[in-house]
Motif scaffolding. Structure first.
Motif, PDB file in Angstrom:
ATOM      1  N   GLU B  60      15.177  30.769  13.885  1.00 24.28           N
ATOM      2  CA  GLU B  60      14.901  31.664  12.762  1.00 24.28           C
ATOM      3  C   GLU B  60      15.979  31.447  11.694  1.00 24.28           C
ATOM      4  N   ALA B  61      15.578  31.513  10.436  1.00 27.31           N
ATOM      5  CA  ALA B  61      16.556  31.389   9.340  1.00 27.31           C
ATOM      6  C   ALA B  61      17.282  32.722   9.178  1.00 27.31           C
ATOM      7  N   LYS B  62      18.212  32.987  10.084  1.00 28.95           N
ATOM      8  CA  LYS B  62      18.865  34.293  10.100  1.00 28.95           C
ATOM      9  C   LYS B  62      19.852  34.440   8.934  1.00 28.95           C
ATOM     10  N   PRO B  63      19.932  35.636   8.340  1.00 31.00           N
ATOM     11  CA  PRO B  63      20.908  35.844   7.264  1.00 31.00           C
ATOM     12  C   PRO B  63      22.351  35.548   7.686  1.00 31.00           C
ATOM     13  N   SER B  64      22.657  35.717   8.990  1.00 33.57           N
ATOM     14  CA  SER B  64      24.025  35.411   9.445  1.00 33.57           C
ATOM     15  C   SER B  64      24.318  33.917   9.281  1.00 33.57           C
ATOM     16  N   MET B  66      23.188  32.226   6.828  1.00 32.24           N
ATOM     17  CA  MET B  66      23.375  32.023   5.382  1.00 32.24           C
ATOM     18  C   MET B  66      24.807  32.332   4.965  1.00 32.24           C
ATOM     19  N   ILE B  67      25.371  33.371   5.545  1.00 32.36           N
ATOM     20  CA  ILE B  67      26.746  33.735   5.167  1.00 32.36           C
ATOM     21  C   ILE B  67      27.712  32.652   5.671  1.00 32.36           C
ATOM     22  N   HIS B  70      27.377  29.767   3.392  1.00 30.50           N
ATOM     23  CA  HIS B  70      28.013  30.071   2.105  1.00 30.50           C
ATOM     24  C   HIS B  70      29.504  29.736   2.136  1.00 30.50           C
ATOM     25  N   GLY B  93      19.417  30.099   1.000  1.00 37.03           N
ATOM     26  CA  GLY B  93      19.934  31.463   1.154  1.00 37.03           C
ATOM     27  C   GLY B  93      21.453  31.508   1.129  1.00 37.03           C
ATOM     28  N   GLY B  94      22.100  30.417   1.557  1.00 38.85           N
ATOM     29  CA  GLY B  94      23.559  30.357   1.568  1.00 38.85           C
ATOM     30  C   GLY B  94      24.159  30.227   0.178  1.00 38.85           C
TER      31      GLY B  94
END
Lengths: 360, 302
Positions: B60-64, B66-67, B70, B93-94
């Motif tokens: 899954e493209a998890k937001p965690s 992305m951070i 980043h 997203g990153g």
């Protein structure tokens, strides 16, 4: 085959042929153009002797064709055209036509054009990517059966912290609100919105949450304000989600130029269990109430609409899914008869061509 | 008091500058993470998106993610569409300009290697989840691991030229160790007499190729499609005719189908094998992954 179906097939064939020729061209010219075609077929059938509100027919609810590609080294673009069945006609309309980038400023992304507003949960996803057949009562009331789309600009900022915190904010024309087919009128204050989201990962659980706000003052000086919470929790097991819990809760306040303001609120909660990569079952619980409903004496009238929708989904792959949902809806209002509706929905979704990666 | 403050400030500056010098790397899999750690040593901080017990095709493209993206200086992926379902979303997203595709901070190692199973004919979804540019499981060949090490070293050197010598020396060591061990592993596998195997997915293609083995059958009827009753019968028939005695089920897949097949084939052994560092609790290094695969061949004979 009815005239509607013939016309729909013809239009779809032309679009697919066009997309394939573009796709072939794209594969040769290195433009990276991808095409996705989604068809959403839904049948609704009454289960009780009384009229349950279902049409007792199986139809093409929506077809959508999307083209997307990098425009150049900085920008990406998407164009999606959808056909809906409305009044026996296949109405084609532009769903999305936007240019976006995340390559200009670190941590920031921008979008310009027409798009579904980046608020809540369901509003950010195409309907064929939802985990259930039809919109819950609350989102249907506040955003329409598909979601709110409009033209404007949206920016999204990822805060430079160890925890994921993202702020999305946008302004759109606001001439219309919802999924409108008329031009509308210039509003006093255009639609403006924001969503603050975060993500937590305790053990194997992924938990995404968001707080949204939207406001608009129409040409008639009617002010609309929406505040909502959305949450999604998932536990992945190998290659499929073993457990999914999705919810949204919204409050709406409409203040006309003259007269009383109206307030309503609602929520849905959808837990789903995945038995395997192909098979999952869930049940959605819906609740909606008009908070400002009053009698002639100004006393509040208790009212509610609630329902539960057991849903079974079979997916042969991410490109084909079949769904059965049994809708049980109850409407109650003080001093009035309670009404109940029961109907089944059958859905088949197939996707031809590319299917871009999804948000969590 | 003033001198104490000066010392504190100097220490703070030293610590800050030291941590700044360390390259932050995100690798798509645990195997790639291990290569980066071995090449970069103390000069890198590396994490992986996909853990050893997860399927890198379906993350899954998890937001965690992305951070972490980043904050990264470098993102290393296998490529060949292994991560196509989630990494593009993670990268966008990153919103990190350094690690976008085409930048110095983004590296796909698969396309830089000699890739097997490159499809040249007409492929459609009816063929399953085929990777048209070739099988992406290049990390399951010890020699290609050595080659990946060289590419990783070159990219780390590009981002951190002052430690170029360290990266190149570590890559050379990894290459030499993998070459030497491959000779030993080849002899041990040859000694078992096992040539033909059944696997669940086409994950072990490069391992099979490297050690002169043959894939008699795959439990998936098509890549990414779970086994069907009709296909299981076919696998039983083929395995019986070919005299296959070993089924390897990659740790990210369920071994119940393989065990059902084995019931119909006397003498068939089913071994669940780790295909990644972290794929089993005792698999801590890349060498452990290959060692576990070799031991699976040796089985009772060891």
């Amino acid at each position: 085959m009815s005239r509607y179906h013939l016309r729909l097939c013809l239009k779809l064939t032309v679009l697919i042929a066009l997309s394939q020729s573009y796709q072939l061209k794209a594969s040769n010219d290195g433009s990276g153009l991808s095409t996705a075609i989604a068809a959403d077929l839904v049948g609704a059938f009454n289960l009780s002797k009384e009229d349950g509100g279902a049409k007792d027919s199986f139809d093409v609810r929506e077809t959508e064709i999307s083209f997307y590609a990098p425009i150049d080294h900085l920008f990406e673009g998407i164009l999606s055209i959808a056909a809906h069945r409305e009044g026996g006609e296949a109405l084609y309309e532009v769903h999305e036509a936007s240019i976006s980038t995340s390559k200009l400023v670190s941590g920031l992304s921008f979008k310009l054009g027409q798009y579904f507003l980046g608020i809540g949960r369901l509003n950010r996803f195409h309907r064929h990517d939802w985990p259930f057949v039809s919109a819950p009562k609350v989102t249907n009331e506040f955003f329409g059966s598909e979601g709110v789309l409009d033209s404007g600009a949206e920016a999204s900022y990822l805060f430079p912290s160890s925890v994921y915190i993202n702020l999305t904010a946008g302004v759109t024309n606001g001439w219309t609100y919802g999924h409108s087919h008329n031009e509308g009128k210039k509003p006093k204050i255009p639609t403006h919105y924001a969503r603050l989201s975060s993500f937590f990962e305790p053990a194997d659980l992924g938990l995404a949450t968001g707080l949204s706000y939207l406001s608009r003052t129409s040409a008639e000086e009617e002010k609309l304000q929406l505040i909502g919470f959305d949450g999604v929790a998932k536990i992945q097991s190998g290659s499929f989600p073993r457990f999914l819990l999705q919810t949204e809760a919204w409050h709406r306040e409409v203040t006309p130029k003259t007269g009383d303001k109206s307030q309503s609120a609602g929520t849905y909660v959808y837990p789903q269990y995945g038995f395997s990569k192909s098979l999952s079952a869930g049940c959605r619980f819906d609740y909606f109430t008009v908070l400002s409903l009053k009698d002639a004496n100004g006393s509040k009238i208790a009212n509610s609409q609630y329902g539960f929708v057991p849903t079974l989904t079979y997916k042969s792959s991410e490109f084909a899914s079949f769904r059965l949902a049994i809708n049980h809806e109850t409407t109650t209002q003080k001093n009035q008869d309670t009404t109940k509706k029961q109907y089944a929905e059958l859905q088949s979704i197939f996707i031809l061509g590319a299917h871009p990666a999804h948000d969590f | 008091m003033i001198s104490k403050i000066r010392i504190f400030l100097l220490l703070a500056f030293f610590c800050a500058s030291k941590s700044y010098a360390v390259l932050k790397v995100m690798a798509s899999t645990e195997n790639l993470k291990t290569v980066v750690k071995e090449i970069g040593g103390a000069h890198v901080e590396v994490e992986s998106y996909c853990k050893g017990n997860q399927d890198p095709h379906y993350l899954e493209a998890k937001p965690s993610f992305m951070i972490k993206t980043h904050q990264a200086d470098l993102v290393i992926a296998m490529g060949l569409e292994l991560e196509v379902a989630w990494l593009p979303k993670v990268l966008s997203g990153g919103r990190n300009l350094k690690v976008m595709k085409g930048k110095k901070g983004y590296l796909e190692v698969g396309p830089l290697l000699d890739v097997l199973e490159v499809h040249t004919g007409h492929i459609t979804r009816a063929d399953g989840d085929v990777h048209p540019d070739g099988n992406p499981h290049v990390d399951l060949d010890p020699i290609r691991i050595g080659q990946i090490g060289k590419h990783v070293a070159a990219r780390l050197a590009l981002l951190d030229s002052k430690n170029k010598g360290v990266y190149e020396a570590n890559a050379q060591k990894l290459m030499e160790r993998m070459e030497a061990k491959t000779k030993v592993w080849a002899k041990r596998i040859a000694a078992t007499g096992t040539k033909k195997i059944v696997t669940y997915h086409k994950t072990l293609t490069y391992f099979i190729d490297r050690f002169g083995l043959q894939s008699a059958a795959i439990l998936e009827p098509l890549p990414g499609v779970p086994p069907t009753a009709a296909h299981i019968l076919d696998v039983i028939k083929v395995a019986k005719q070919a005299g296959v005695k070993l089924t390897l089920v990659e740790n990210i897949y369920d071994d119940s189908v393989a065990k059902r097949v084995a019931k119909e084939l006397p003498g068939m052994r089913v071994v669940k094998v780790p295909i990644s560092v972290g794929g089993r609790q005792d698999i801590l290094k890349l060498d452990d992954v290959f060692e576990a695969l070799v031991v699976a061949f040796e089985g009772d004979s060891k």
